[in-house]
Design an enzyme around this catalytic site. Structure first.
Site, short mmCIF file in Angstrom:
data_model
loop_
_atom_site.label_atom_id
_atom_site.label_comp_id
_atom_site.label_asym_id
_atom_site.label_seq_id
_atom_site.Cartn_x
_atom_site.Cartn_y
_atom_site.Cartn_z
N LYS A 59 0.83 -1.20 0.00
CA LYS A 59 0.00 0.00 0.00
C LYS A 59 0.87 1.27 0.00
O LYS A 59 2.03 1.24 0.42
CB LYS A 59 -0.92 0.01 1.22
N ASP A 60 0.25 2.38 -0.44
CA ASP A 60 0.94 3.66 -0.50
C ASP A 60 1.53 4.04 0.85
O ASP A 60 1.00 3.68 1.91
CB ASP A 60 -0.02 4.77 -0.93
N LYS A 61 2.61 4.85 0.81
CA LYS A 61 3.20 5.34 2.05
C LYS A 61 2.49 6.60 2.52
O LYS A 61 1.96 6.66 3.62
CB LYS A 61 4.70 5.63 1.87
#
Length: 662
Positions: A300-302
């Protein structure tokens, strides 16, 4: 992000900023198939006013994002399972065969409900040959969880589905809901779990139920009656079922729990401004387990708030609950903690839901239009109708880092092990313990000293440094170092390189041919034959098919490089060979034997569609208008919500909508 890469659609777009804060980019993983997280003793879901009553404790949406799903086409409690199992059957069987199976199940129930014994049409249903044992096991499990009243048998490689006579017999004794839940309990085989029938004051009837279970499942189960309080607060009797202890000495059946020492705990991880692997590092260090003991279905995105399911091995639910407050200080929250039966796997993802805020809205400098709202509406409608180029997004490559992950992957494919290690330890331009340790290692090659400087949560770096300290910073030592980190992390870098090549190939394909499907393109065959290989499902477009416009751009796929794929037989195929030669991979077998890496390759659609797209301008709802090509960006923002399939990137979809890189 994707400089000069091709677009699919022709609208002008607009400018804006995303990820001003993590709360502006919320990612929620769509529900994991329930049969992968079976739990007969899971915690009940917390009740919220927004949650529909049928939502299970495995729902992974944040409380205010819960959505109901369309009902199953058949009636009865056993067919009203969540959407997860249906999607699993679609992926295992293909949608046409999955729909035929559902129709067979409905027909069989109709026959049973009418009191008939069935006929030739509803007696059994063939799924055809399924040669892979693992695929057969997955199918057995998925079908039993979706349709508890069916059983599956294998004749050679052929899988046959038919009605479960034991299910039908128990339905004559107890309610269908109880029967369905009993068979799900039986199939899950969770150690120490129990199942209780509804309170029953009729001793003779309880005796019949006891005899049925002992006659059919006596080697596996045992029953007893115990006193309970019924809905009228009156004492009553109920039958409880549990597994016999000796049954746990046996190997697990397909889809069931492992042996007694195996322990899995499932949970939903909410994280903010953290990479998935970094979050796992924190959790592993606090729990005293290895990062490889965690499983998940995707990265998942940071710079976002993300919600995703995870499973950790060798940790009890109680232990996971204990560390909750400590993890909150690291930007994480742990929800939905409950027992599970097995790990998750990369690729089991059903999709992601995105809630995104775009701020600082403006026209592009080359756009003279006075109506920005019209530009936004045009962009949304265009992408909703036509889709977007299915590029891999920036987080695949380590956006903003001095060394991107694809560079490490290329070094590994070329078996330049020392170079790969030094790229891995290349620091960012900041003064903090992690980057100071990396800087020190590159200057001195002192693995022991760098190891002492690193924080505990940097698990990958520590694993690699321990091996380098033992074996040395040479080719063999670096090879052993890479082998010291989990396989999923090693292959992550190689996949990043393959993704970069795919992005470039997709852009080249659209530049030379546009959206027209041409001779030599690759499309997936529409035939639903599960026994053929992946390559046999890929069809090369012929000249007559091009002339007849038989295929659309949505059906075109491009290969992810590997040892078992075919390339387009037009200019795009030639481009692949020239591009790999440029990186000295013209002779690459896409097997890195010293690192136990095997890259067969796969195919990825060049175009994807967005689902459930909705949007609104927040400031405009309060009477703030867009005027004179300008916008009061401090007061007006664009809120976008949509769903994407697995392995699709929201930033890529936004790039197509806005016509700008981030």
């Amino acid at each position: 992000m994707l400089p000069s890469f091709s677009y699919l659609t022709g609208h002008l777009g607009f400018r804006g900023t995303i990820k001003n804060s993590p709360a502006d980019f919320v990612v929620t993983e769509i529900e994991v198939p329930k049969h992968l997280l079976r739990d007969a003793q899971a915690e009940p879901p917390q009740k919220t006013s927004e949650a529909p009553p049928e939502q299970s404790s495995q729902c992974l949406r944040p409380p205010k994002k819960l959505r109901t799903e369309p009902p199953s086409p058949c009636n009865g409690p056993e067919l009203n399972s969540g959407p997860g199992e249906a999607s699993v059957l679609d992926s295992l069987l293909g949608k046409p065969m999955s729909e035929l199976l559902s129709q067979f199940a409905c027909d069989l129930k109709d026959v049973w409900d009418s009191g008939n014994n069935g006929d030739a049409r509803t007696g059994e249903f063939s799924l055809g040959p399924v040669p892979e044992k693992k695929n057969r096991a997955d199918l057995h499990s998925a079908i039993r969880q979706e349709f508890p009243f069916l059983v599956t048998v294998t004749k050679g490689n052929e899988m046959i589905v038919k009605g479960n006579s034991d299910y039908r017999e128990l339905c004559q004794l107890v309610t269908e809901k109880e029967t369905s839940n009993f068979f799900k309990f039986l199939d899950a085989k969770i150690e120490n779990s129990t199942f209780s029938f509804e309170p029953d004051g009729n001793k003779e009837h309880r005796k019949v139920v006891h005899h049925f279970i002992n006659r059919k499942f006596g080697k596996l189960l045992e029953t007893k009656s115990f006193t309970v309080t019924d809905v009228s607060d009156q004492p009553n009797m109920s039958i409880m079922v549990r597994f016999r202890e000796k049954s746990w000495s046996r190997k697990r059946s397909a889809g069931g729990c492992q042996e007694k020492q195996d322990l899995y705990t499932a949970f939903t991880l909410q994280k903010e401004n953290l990479e998935t692997l970094e979050a796992i590092g924190f959790l592993a260090a606090e729990l005293g387990v290895l990062p490889s003991d965690f499983s998940y279905t995707g990265i998942k995105d940071k710079k976002a708030i993300t919600y995703q399911p995870m499973v950790v091995k060798k940790v009890t639910p109680e232990r996971l609950k204990e560390i909750g407050s400590k993890m909150e200080k690291k930007g994480m929250r742990i929800h939905n903690i409950h027992s599970a039966c097995q790990h998750l796997r990369l690729g089991q993802l059903k999709g992601n839901h995105f809630d995104i805020v775009v701020r600082d809205l403006k026209h592009h400098s080359h756009d003279s239009s006075a109506d920005l709202k019209e530009r936004i509406s045009e962009a949304m409608e265009n992408v909703e109708t036509k889709g977007f180029v299915n590029y891999y997004g920036p987080q695949r490559f380590g956006q903003g880092q001095n060394v991107q992950t694809d560079q490490i992957g290329l070094a590994l494919l070329n078996e330049k092990m020392v170079k790969a290690v030094k790229l891995f330890f290349t620091p960012e331009d900041t003064d903090d313990p992690v980057n100071n340790a990396k800087r020190y290692f590159l200057q001195t090659e002192d693995a022991r000293g760098a190891l002492a400087m690193l924080p505990e949560f940097k698990v990958r770096e520590k694993m690699l440094l321990r091996a380098l300290n033992r074996y040395g910073v040479n080719h063999d030592g670096c090879t052993k170092g890479w082998l010291n980190i989990p396989h999923s992390m090693r292959i992550f870098y190689v996949h990043a390189y393959c993704s970069k090549i795919w992005n470039e190939a997709a852009s080249y394909r659209l530049k030379i041919y546009g959206s027209k499907v041409v001779e030599g393109d690759l499309v997936f065959s529409e035939e639903n034959n599960e026994s053929v290989s992946l390559n046999d499902k890929v069809h090369v477009v012929t000249a007559p098919e091009e002339s007849a416009n038989k295929y659309s751009i949505n059906q075109v796929v491009l290969p992810m490089v590997g040892h078992s794929i075919r390339y387009p037989s037009n200019k795009v195929g030639q481009w692949y060979h020239e591009r790999l030669s440029k990186d000295e991979l013209q002779m690459c077998k896409f097997r890195v034997s010293p690192l136990q890496l095997n890259i067969p390759g796969c195919y990825r659609p060049i175009v994807k569609n967005v689902q459930n797209l909705s949007y609104f301008l927040e400031g405009c709802e309060k009477g703030i208008e867009i005027e004179d090509n300008h916008l009061n960006e401090s007061k007006v923002s664009l809120h976008i919500s949509f769903d994407l399939d697995p392995s699709c990137y929201a930033t890529v979809c936004l790039r197509e909508i806005m016509k700008c890189d981030f």
